[in-house]
Motif scaffolding. Structure first.
Motif, mmCIF file in Angstrom:
data_model
loop_
_atom_site.group_PDB
_atom_site.id
_atom_site.type_symbol
_atom_site.label_atom_id
_atom_site.label_comp_id
_atom_site.label_asym_id
_atom_site.label_seq_id
_atom_site.Cartn_x
_atom_site.Cartn_y
_atom_site.Cartn_z
ATOM 1 N N LEU B 71 0.849 -1.061 -0.146
ATOM 2 C CA LEU B 71 -0.501 -0.003 -0.241
ATOM 3 C C LEU B 71 0.593 0.865 -0.133
ATOM 4 O O LEU B 71 1.877 1.585 0.444
ATOM 5 N N GLU B 72 0.629 2.470 -0.617
ATOM 6 C CA GLU B 72 1.223 3.482 -1.117
ATOM 7 C C GLU B 72 1.245 3.875 -0.095
ATOM 8 O O GLU B 72 -0.251 4.399 0.700
ATOM 9 N N ALA B 73 1.902 4.891 0.395
ATOM 10 C CA ALA B 73 1.776 6.265 1.360
ATOM 11 C C ALA B 73 0.831 7.126 0.745
ATOM 12 O O ALA B 73 0.733 7.201 -0.196
ATOM 13 N N ARG B 74 0.096 7.890 1.382
ATOM 14 C CA ARG B 74 -0.777 8.429 0.957
ATOM 15 C C ARG B 74 -1.581 9.583 2.105
ATOM 16 O O ARG B 74 -1.662 9.243 3.583
ATOM 17 N N ARG B 75 -2.552 10.672 1.783
ATOM 18 C CA ARG B 75 -3.322 11.352 2.603
ATOM 19 C C ARG B 75 -4.430 11.006 2.841
ATOM 20 O O ARG B 75 -5.289 11.254 1.969
ATOM 21 N N VAL B 76 -5.357 11.417 3.691
ATOM 22 C CA VAL B 76 -7.072 10.664 3.686
ATOM 23 C C VAL B 76 -7.477 11.759 4.845
ATOM 24 O O VAL B 76 -6.148 12.362 5.142
ATOM 25 N N LEU B 77 -8.599 11.911 4.601
ATOM 26 C CA LEU B 77 -9.166 12.929 5.051
ATOM 27 C C LEU B 77 -10.031 11.991 6.964
ATOM 28 O O LEU B 77 -10.966 10.922 6.051
ATOM 29 N N THR B 78 -10.091 12.527 7.880
ATOM 30 C CA THR B 78 -10.719 11.461 8.904
ATOM 31 C C THR B 78 -11.653 12.577 9.290
ATOM 32 O O THR B 78 -11.281 13.988 9.411
ATOM 33 N N PHE B 79 -12.740 12.329 10.425
ATOM 34 C CA PHE B 79 -13.355 13.115 10.494
ATOM 35 C C PHE B 79 -13.445 12.788 12.118
ATOM 36 O O PHE B 79 -13.495 11.554 12.840
ATOM 37 N N LYS B 80 -13.720 13.465 12.762
ATOM 38 C CA LYS B 80 -13.969 13.854 14.341
ATOM 39 C C LYS B 80 -14.821 14.436 15.483
ATOM 40 O O LYS B 80 -14.955 15.623 15.172
ATOM 41 N N PRO B 81 -15.445 13.477 15.713
ATOM 42 C CA PRO B 81 -17.072 14.551 16.364
ATOM 43 C C PRO B 81 -16.777 15.006 17.884
ATOM 44 O O PRO B 81 -15.125 14.522 18.264
ATOM 45 N N SER B 82 -17.305 16.412 17.462
ATOM 46 C CA SER B 82 -17.237 16.981 18.971
ATOM 47 C C SER B 82 -17.908 16.385 19.945
ATOM 48 O O SER B 82 -18.983 15.273 19.579
ATOM 49 N N LEU B 83 -17.192 16.174 21.276
ATOM 50 C CA LEU B 83 -17.946 15.849 22.766
ATOM 51 C C LEU B 83 -19.797 16.583 22.493
ATOM 52 O O LEU B 83 -20.742 15.756 22.642
ATOM 53 N N VAL B 84 -19.518 17.438 22.075
ATOM 54 C CA VAL B 84 -20.752 18.208 22.183
ATOM 55 C C VAL B 84 -22.207 17.704 20.919
ATOM 56 O O VAL B 84 -23.055 16.936 21.599
ATOM 57 N N LEU B 85 -21.404 17.380 19.725
ATOM 58 C CA LEU B 85 -22.076 16.437 18.500
ATOM 59 C C LEU B 85 -22.760 15.418 19.066
ATOM 60 O O LEU B 85 -24.210 14.166 19.595
ATOM 61 N N LYS B 86 -21.651 14.233 19.387
ATOM 62 C CA LYS B 86 -21.956 12.941 20.135
ATOM 63 C C LYS B 86 -22.741 12.950 21.011
ATOM 64 O O LYS B 86 -23.962 12.461 21.474
ATOM 65 N N ASN B 87 -22.882 14.051 22.738
ATOM 66 C CA ASN B 87 -23.309 14.421 23.445
ATOM 67 C C ASN B 87 -25.398 14.647 23.188
ATOM 68 O O ASN B 87 -26.153 13.901 23.135
ATOM 69 N N GLU B 88 -25.424 15.368 21.697
ATOM 70 C CA GLU B 88 -26.669 15.908 21.403
ATOM 71 C C GLU B 88 -27.336 14.993 20.810
ATOM 72 O O GLU B 88 -28.575 14.933 21.192
ATOM 73 N N LEU B 89 -26.182 14.252 20.050
ATOM 74 C CA LEU B 89 -27.361 12.804 19.602
ATOM 75 C C LEU B 89 -27.834 11.521 20.896
ATOM 76 O O LEU B 89 -28.716 10.740 20.134
ATOM 77 N N ASN B 90 -27.325 11.941 21.175
ATOM 78 C CA ASN B 90 -27.437 10.892 22.618
ATOM 79 C C ASN B 90 -28.376 11.405 23.683
ATOM 80 O O ASN B 90 -29.140 10.661 24.397
ATOM 81 N N GLU B 91 -28.500 12.171 23.783
ATOM 82 C CA GLU B 91 -29.988 12.836 24.288
ATOM 83 C C GLU B 91 -31.164 12.747 24.492
ATOM 84 O O GLU B 91 -31.559 12.230 25.159
ATOM 85 N N LYS B 92 -31.759 12.718 22.754
ATOM 86 C CA LYS B 92 -33.309 11.866 22.666
ATOM 87 C C LYS B 92 -33.484 10.633 23.320
ATOM 88 O O LYS B 92 -34.360 10.168 23.999
ATOM 89 N N ASP B 93 -32.191 9.873 22.771
ATOM 90 C CA ASP B 93 -32.714 8.433 24.095
ATOM 91 C C ASP B 93 -32.358 8.354 24.575
ATOM 92 O O ASP B 93 -33.624 7.253 25.676
ATOM 93 N N VAL B 94 -31.614 9.512 25.753
ATOM 94 C CA VAL B 94 -32.471 9.248 27.181
ATOM 95 C C VAL B 94 -33.843 9.426 27.551
ATOM 96 O O VAL B 94 -34.248 8.734 28.416
#
Lengths: 115, 97
Positions: B71-94
């Motif tokens: 596999l060749e060296a490459r440059r990739v894009l990653t996304f790290k969701p913020s804690l705020v967003l993760k918490n918002e997604l789980n609010e309605k479950d509660v």
């Protein structure tokens, strides 16, 4: 680039739109995307990528400090998948930079740009 | 949700014309893309961070055939969701449970 940098760059490009209005637009875009994800909707921005909420299953964990076993409940987590076009552009731009560095004899990593 | 729906949202909530809304949304995503292509990290507090990462070349394996591949060296894009967003997604479950 932060959100305020983005607002500035967009406002610079669209001379007929004020910075204040650009700020409202950028905030509305992110609010809208957050709402969509909260309602479980998938987001697809062509040429950019897609966002999708997935369930992380509940699992048993351990408190690393006390060694105590804890139950980690199931969680919803957003995932991003980069679009094909952007993925290729990000990699290609970097490959071009590296090729230019090699031919100019600047192969070292972490060398500051501009000379 | 598609880009067209985001344009519609700007039109309805902010009050720009459809044409202006479309121009604004395009410019926003173009500006983000350009930053990422130039190797910049893009950080949106309350939403998440887009990080451009360089990956070293490595030996891989075709999971189907077991064949070894380089596999060749490459440059990739990653996304790290913020804690705020993760918490918002789980609010309605509660509240739902």
């Amino acid at each position: 680039m932060t959100k305020s940098d983005l607002i500035e760059r967009v406002a610079e490009r669209l001379s007929h739109v004020s910075k204040k209005d650009t700020e409202i637009v950028v905030n509305t875009i992110f609010d809208g995307m957050t709402e969509a994800l909260k309602s479980g909707e998938r987001i697809e921005i062509r040429g950019f990528g897609s966002f999708q909420v997935k369930v992380r299953e509940a699992r048993e964990g351990r408190n690393p400090k006390t060694g105590e076993e804890v139950k980690i409940p199931a969680k919803l987590t957003p995932f991003f998948k980069v679009g094909k076009e952007l993925k290729e552009r990000i990699d290609a731009a970097w490959r071009r930079e590296r090729a230019a560095d090699v031919s100019a004899g600047r192969e070292g990593v972490g060398r500051p740009a501009g000379n | 949700m598609t880009k067209a729906e985001i344009v519609e949202l700007i039109y309805e909530r902010v009050g720009f014309s459809k044409k202006e809304s479309s121009e604004l949304v395009e410019t926003v995503f173009d500006s983000i893309k350009e930053a990422l292509v130039s190797g910049e990290q893009v950080k949106f507090s309350g939403f998440g961070n887009f990080l451009v990462r360089e990956k070293n070349a490595r030996k891989g394996r075709n999971p189907q055939t077991g064949e070894e591949i380089q596999l060749e060296a490459r440059r990739v894009l990653t996304f790290k969701p913020s804690l705020v967003l993760k918490n918002e997604l789980n609010e309605k479950d509660v509240s739902a449970s």
